[in-house]
Structure formats: structure tokens, C-alpha cells
Design an enzyme around this catalytic site. Structure first.
Site, PDB file in Angstrom:
ATOM      1  N   ASP A  50      25.914 -51.023  15.070  1.00  0.00           N
ATOM      2  CA  ASP A  50      24.766 -50.195  15.477  1.00  0.00           C
ATOM      3  C   ASP A  50      24.203 -50.732  16.804  1.00  0.00           C
ATOM      4  OD1 ASP A  50      21.945 -51.620  13.610  1.00  0.00           O
ATOM      5  OD2 ASP A  50      23.824 -52.561  14.261  1.00  0.00           O
ATOM      6  N   PHE A  56      16.981 -56.955   8.424  1.00  0.00           N
ATOM      7  CA  PHE A  56      16.993 -55.547   8.825  1.00  0.00           C
ATOM      8  C   PHE A  56      18.171 -54.759   8.239  1.00  0.00           C
ATOM      9  CE2 PHE A  56      15.941 -51.947  11.368  1.00  0.00           C
ATOM     10  CZ  PHE A  56      17.144 -51.405  11.791  1.00  0.00           C
ATOM     11  N   ASP A  95      25.259 -60.704  15.582  1.00  0.00           N
ATOM     12  CA  ASP A  95      26.481 -60.015  15.178  1.00  0.00           C
ATOM     13  C   ASP A  95      27.793 -60.706  15.548  1.00  0.00           C
ATOM     14  OD1 ASP A  95      24.831 -56.858  15.744  1.00  0.00           O
ATOM     15  OD2 ASP A  95      24.922 -58.102  13.959  1.00  0.00           O
TER      16      ASP A  95
HETATM   17  O1  RIB Z   1      18.766 -58.577  11.523  1.00  0.00           O
HETATM   18  C1  RIB Z   1      19.682 -58.631  12.586  1.00  0.00           C
HETATM   19  C2  RIB Z   1      20.657 -57.503  12.482  1.00  0.00           C
HETATM   20  O2  RIB Z   1      19.950 -56.262  12.533  1.00  0.00           O
HETATM   21  C3  RIB Z   1      21.641 -57.439  13.661  1.00  0.00           C
HETATM   22  O3  RIB Z   1      22.837 -56.857  13.238  1.00  0.00           O
HETATM   23  C4  RIB Z   1      20.956 -56.540  14.635  1.00  0.00           C
HETATM   24  O4  RIB Z   1      21.878 -55.877  15.503  1.00  0.00           O
HETATM   25  C5  RIB Z   1      20.307 -55.541  13.710  1.00  0.00           C
HETATM   26  O5  RIB Z   1      21.303 -54.568  13.381  1.00  0.00           O
HETATM   27 CA    CA Z   2      23.685 -54.883  14.393  1.00  0.00          CA
END
Ligand code: RIB
Ligand code: CA
Length: 310
Positions: free
Chosen positions: A10, A165, A240
Site C-alpha cells: 500500500d 496500522f 516494510d
Molecule cells: O504500521 C506500519 C505499516 O503501516 C507499514 O506497512 C506502513 O506502510 C503502513 O502500511
Molecule cells: Ca505498508
């Protein structure tokens, strides 16, 4: 032999770097890049995947656009971290990298079926696409070597006190994937926060004479500003690429076997990844959980990838 891999992402500042490492490192055969709504809307994260591939000259890797919302919940984005475009900082032109004509689930299934070796899936966003693949085509599990996810945490969250997240956006998808029986590795905040983008890392990128390296510096500069103002970090964590690094060279990311369950009903704790690091629940280990990053070799490998693509 290079590991066949699909990156589901993403973009997202750190997803963009994960694309670069996955595409450039000789240990990986990047079969496809698929996108999922997360850091921004599906439209924006897909445009961002095309943008970073265009800057990096990656024109032979299929890019497919996937789920525009979680399995059950209302979408949420992280524009506070990634900006209005989902990848603020550099001024990008219109990318000359097209979208694949296939849907994400069809593409993933085809690539797994066609691969002579089991395929590694590396999701670095919410697990919506992966869950849909496993729900719609459970037979595909035998063709998947493992799932290595950037998400969750063995400790506190970053979006709610207990939820990271990617897990929070779609806890139901994360729960489905963890329960699927496909070998699962979690690279959570506890380990990705070890991938701090220090001034030394930025200076090493500045030392690469390429447009791509310059774009990486601009992305990291924006990301650093947001992490400083939002979380008080002096050096932002590049989450990531850690999941990709685990596939590139498993010795870069030390993991332990543990029981992992995902909270989906807690009023205050939905999206929490509950990791039993000490075996106190008696529940069997069902995942590998990353706990330590070889920071120096990680950055060496990442910088080499940017240099190779420059
Ligand atoms: O919490 C960090 C993650 O959430 C990472 O993958 C960032 O790109 C967001 O997607
Ligand atoms: Ca991400």
C-alpha cells in the site's frame, strides 16, 4: 536459486522501498506487485506503485490493483503519515508503467499455479488481498511457501495503543490469514523500529548519483518529518523492507516460534496481535515472529539495491 515472490503493498513511503529491495535483490524473483487500500485509497496507492516503478525503471513486473476496502470494516487511511497523495515528498510525473489487466486474486492464483517452486507472499499492508485469495481459492495454499507480513507488534501499537496500522485496518483479514495454516511470519513494529533511517543512511543514499536515490532521499525526508512531528522520532523506522529482507536473507531477521492470535472484537484492542512469546497460554506456536534485525547488513543490502537500480 531466487525465491519466487509476490509483494502485496500500500505505497506508502516504506512500501516503495520494499518494492526496490524486492525488485533489485538477486535473491528474489519478483513475480508481481499487487496493491491494497491502506496508507491511502486504492487508487492512490496503485498510482504510487506505478510511480516508484517508473522512476526505478521497473517495467517488466506486473502491477495489479486489489481490494479497495477491508473485508468488513470501513476503510481508514494514514494520510497523517504518508500525506495527501499517500507518498508525499517528491514531484512525480505521470508514470509510463501500466496496470496488469488481471484482478489481484486471479493474478496471484495464476502465478502460484504456474510457478515451478512454491511462492512466497510478502504483504506490507492490510491483509485483505491475501485473505480474499485464501478464502476464494483455499487450494492455492499448497503452492504458497510462506507468508511474511509487515504488520502487528509484539508490543504496543502505532495507530491505537494496542494495534499496528496494517492489523487495525483489517483485523478480520489478519485473523483469517493467521488461521489459514499457511506458514506465517510476522515482522511487527518491535523489529521494524530497529530499521531506523539515520542521517548516515540518508547520506549513503545521497552518495548514489541517480534520480532514484534522489527520490528515495526526498521520500525519507518527508517521512522523517512526519514521524518527528507525530511520534517524536529522530529517525523514522522503515517498516516494510524488513519483511522483504527476511526473504532476501533469513539471517538478517531473527525470528522465534510463538503463538499468535489477532484480536477482532475488543472495543479498545481490535487489531492487537497477541504474541505469546513465553508460552504462558499453552497454545501451540503457529507463527514465526521477528524479534531482531541485523541492522548493519540490512542497510547494506538496501543501499545496494538502490544502487543497482540507479
Ligand atoms: O504500521 C506500519 C505499516 O503501516 C507499514 O506497512 C506502513 O506502510 C503502513 O502500511
Ligand atoms: Ca505498508
Amino acid at each position: 536459486m531466487a525465491v519466487p515472490m509476490i509483494l502485496d503493498c500500500d505505497p506508502g513511503h516504506d512500501d516503495a522501498k520494499a518494492i526496490l529491495l524486492a525488485a533489485a535483490d538477486p535473491a528474489i524473483d519478483l513475480l508481481a506487485i499487487t496493491t491494497v487500500a491502506g496508507n491511502s485509497t486504492l487508487e492512490k496507492v496503485t498510482l504510487n506503485a506505478r510511480r516508484i516503478c517508473a522512476v526505478a525503471g521497473l517495467r517488466d513486473i506486473p502491477i495489479a490493483s486489489g481490494a479497495d476496502r477491508p473485508l468488513q470494516r470501513e476503510p481508514r487511511i494514514a494520510d497523517d503519515v504518508h500525506g495527501e497523495s499517500g507518498m508525499d515528498g517528491p514531484a512525480f510525473g505521470e508514470p509510463d508503467v501500466p496496470l496488469a489487466g488481471e484482478g489481484v486474486v486471479a493474478l496471484m492464483r495464476r502465478l502460484v499455479d504456474e510457478s515451478p517452486e512454491p511462492v512466497t507472499l510478502v504483504p506490507t499492508g492490510p491483509l485483505t488481498n491475501i485473505a480474499r485469495l485464501l478464502i476464494e481459492h483455499p487450494e492455492v495454499r499448497t503452492g504458497i511457501r510462506e507468508i511474511v507480513w509487515m504488520g502487528g507488534s509484539t508490543g504496543r501499537g502505532n495507530t491505537t495503543p494496542y494495534a499496528e496500522f496494517n492489523a487495525l485496518v483489517d483485523p478480520e483479514a489478519a485473523d483469517q490469514v493467521v488461521r489459514s495454516g499457511v506458514p506465517f511470519t510476522m515482522c511487527g513494529l518491535n523489529v521494524t523500529h530497529q530499521a531506523a533511517v539515520t542521517e548516515d543512511v540518508v547520506n549513503r543514499l545521497r552518495g548514489i548519483d541517480s534520480v532514484l536515490a534522489e527520490v528515495c532521499v526526498e521520500l525519507m525526508t518527508f517521512f522523517a518529518g512526519r514521524y518527528k512531528s507525530l511520534f517524536g522520532f529522530d529517525a523514522p523506522p522503515l517498516h516494510d523492507p524488513v519483511a522483504v529482507a527476511r526473504v532476501v536473507d533469513p539471517t538478517l531477521v531473527r525470528c522465534v516460534d510463538a503463538n499468535l492470535v489477532v484480536e477482532t472484537t475488543g472495543e479498545w484492542t481490535s487489531g492487537a496481535t497477541c504474541v505469546d512469546l513465553h508460552g504462558i497460554t499453552g497454545r501451540p506456536a503457529n507463527a514465526k515472529v521477528a524479534v531482531e534485525l541485523d541492522v548493519e547488513r540490512f542497510w547494506d543490502r538496501f543501499i545496494e539495491a538502490v544502487r543497482a537500480l540507479g
